[in-house]
Design a protein around this motif. Structure first.
Motif, PDB file in Angstrom:
ATOM      1  N   PRO A  30       0.900  -1.456   0.084  1.00 11.76           N
ATOM      2  CA  PRO A  30      -0.034   0.111   0.053  1.00 11.76           C
ATOM      3  C   PRO A  30       0.741   1.241  -0.040  1.00 11.76           C
ATOM      4  N   ALA A  31       2.203   1.221   0.261  1.00 12.31           N
ATOM      5  CA  ALA A  31       2.878   2.441   0.306  1.00 12.31           C
ATOM      6  C   ALA A  31       2.881   3.288  -1.218  1.00 12.31           C
ATOM      7  N   GLY A  32       2.826   2.756  -2.151  1.00 14.54           N
ATOM      8  CA  GLY A  32       2.935   3.450  -3.469  1.00 14.54           C
ATOM      9  C   GLY A  32       4.329   3.809  -3.754  1.00 14.54           C
ATOM     10  N   LEU A  33       4.344   4.724  -4.748  1.00 14.16           N
ATOM     11  CA  LEU A  33       5.571   5.021  -5.319  1.00 14.16           C
ATOM     12  C   LEU A  33       5.598   6.446  -5.806  1.00 14.16           C
ATOM     13  N   THR A  34       6.846   7.079  -5.804  1.00 14.44           N
ATOM     14  CA  THR A  34       6.950   8.847  -6.060  1.00 14.44           C
ATOM     15  C   THR A  34       6.821   8.687  -7.662  1.00 14.44           C
ATOM     16  N   VAL A  35       6.338   9.523  -8.330  1.00 12.42           N
ATOM     17  CA  VAL A  35       6.325   9.986  -9.590  1.00 12.42           C
ATOM     18  C   VAL A  35       7.647   9.616 -10.143  1.00 12.42           C
ATOM     19  N   GLY A  36       8.666  10.111  -9.631  1.00  7.89           N
ATOM     20  CA  GLY A  36       9.984  10.048 -10.032  1.00  7.89           C
ATOM     21  C   GLY A  36      10.647   8.542 -10.285  1.00  7.89           C
ATOM     22  N   LEU A  37      10.140   7.759  -8.985  1.00  9.88           N
ATOM     23  CA  LEU A  37      10.566   6.336  -9.118  1.00  9.88           C
ATOM     24  C   LEU A  37       9.805   5.633 -10.140  1.00  9.88           C
ATOM     25  N   ILE A  38       8.752   5.858 -10.397  1.00 10.80           N
ATOM     26  CA  ILE A  38       7.916   5.283 -11.501  1.00 10.80           C
ATOM     27  C   ILE A  38       8.375   5.536 -12.783  1.00 10.80           C
ATOM     28  N   GLY A  39       8.769   6.815 -13.230  1.00 13.36           N
ATOM     29  CA  GLY A  39       9.668   7.177 -14.234  1.00 13.36           C
ATOM     30  C   GLY A  39      10.541   6.532 -14.451  1.00 13.36           C
ATOM     31  N   GLU A  40      11.334   6.378 -13.261  1.00 15.45           N
ATOM     32  CA  GLU A  40      12.994   5.744 -13.497  1.00 15.45           C
ATOM     33  C   GLU A  40      12.632   4.075 -13.591  1.00 15.45           C
ATOM     34  N   GLN A  41      11.905   3.514 -12.888  1.00 14.32           N
ATOM     35  CA  GLN A  41      11.917   2.043 -12.993  1.00 14.32           C
ATOM     36  C   GLN A  41      11.257   1.712 -14.484  1.00 14.32           C
ATOM     37  N   LEU A  42      10.173   2.499 -14.920  1.00 15.61           N
ATOM     38  CA  LEU A  42       9.645   2.089 -16.285  1.00 15.61           C
ATOM     39  C   LEU A  42      10.273   2.817 -17.407  1.00 15.61           C
ATOM     40  N   GLU A  43      11.342   3.631 -17.167  1.00 14.64           N
ATOM     41  CA  GLU A  43      12.106   4.354 -18.275  1.00 14.64           C
ATOM     42  C   GLU A  43      10.984   5.138 -19.204  1.00 14.64           C
ATOM     43  N   PRO A  45       9.629   9.157 -19.991  1.00 14.65           N
ATOM     44  CA  PRO A  45       9.888  10.507 -19.718  1.00 14.65           C
ATOM     45  C   PRO A  45       8.784  11.089 -19.111  1.00 14.65           C
ATOM     46  N   ALA A  46       8.857  12.306 -18.221  1.00 15.84           N
ATOM     47  CA  ALA A  46       8.000  12.914 -17.303  1.00 15.84           C
ATOM     48  C   ALA A  46       6.788  13.280 -17.994  1.00 15.84           C
ATOM     49  N   PRO A  47       6.831  14.001 -19.263  1.00 17.63           N
ATOM     50  CA  PRO A  47       5.332  14.481 -19.881  1.00 17.63           C
ATOM     51  C   PRO A  47       4.562  12.874 -20.272  1.00 17.63           C
ATOM     52  N   THR A  48       5.167  11.940 -20.424  1.00 14.00           N
ATOM     53  CA  THR A  48       4.534  10.683 -21.186  1.00 14.00           C
ATOM     54  C   THR A  48       3.831  10.120 -19.738  1.00 14.00           C
ATOM     55  N   LEU A  49       4.840  10.117 -18.881  1.00 13.85           N
ATOM     56  CA  LEU A  49       4.275   9.586 -17.418  1.00 13.85           C
ATOM     57  C   LEU A  49       2.980  10.498 -16.875  1.00 13.85           C
TER      58      LEU A  49
END
Length: 115
Positions: A30-43, A45-49
């Protein structure tokens, strides 16, 4: 959940990146992830994410919380459970005890084939 909600949720998940985002968040529930970590892990880019997170949020599958300068995302497990319930409602001719999901490791049968 009604039919319109189910279609919206399924449409949101019917795209590779959004499905990957949702599955990643489920893994970190249930902790979730920050947007930055999601972007890093899935490679991604910020606008796409950002675009994909907006779609998942609109469908009620993801929620976000501001934590200082970070945004944390969470999979809405109640919503996905409601979707699964909607999809399996009236399963197996009203005999839910025979509608257990297969083990994740079992091989799926080709469409149109029965066991």
């Amino acid at each position: 959940m009604n039919k319109t909600d189910a279609v919206t949720a399924l449409a949101a998940l019917a795209q590779d990146s959004r499905l990957a985002i949702f599955r990643l968040l489920v893994q970190h529930a249930p902790a979730g992830l920050t947007v930055g970590l999601i972007g890093e892990q899935l490679e991604l880019p910020a606008p796409t994410l950002s675009f994909h997170l907006k779609t998942l949020t609109h469908a009620g599958l993801v929620s976000t919380v501001q934590e200082g300068r970070f945004v944390r995302c969470h999979a809405e497990m109640a919503r996905i459970n409601a979707l699964v319930g909607f999809l399996t409602d009236n399963c197996c001719g009203g005999r839910p005890e025979i509608c257990q999901p297969r083990n994740a490791g079992s091989a799926a049968l080709p469409l149109g084939r029965s066991s």
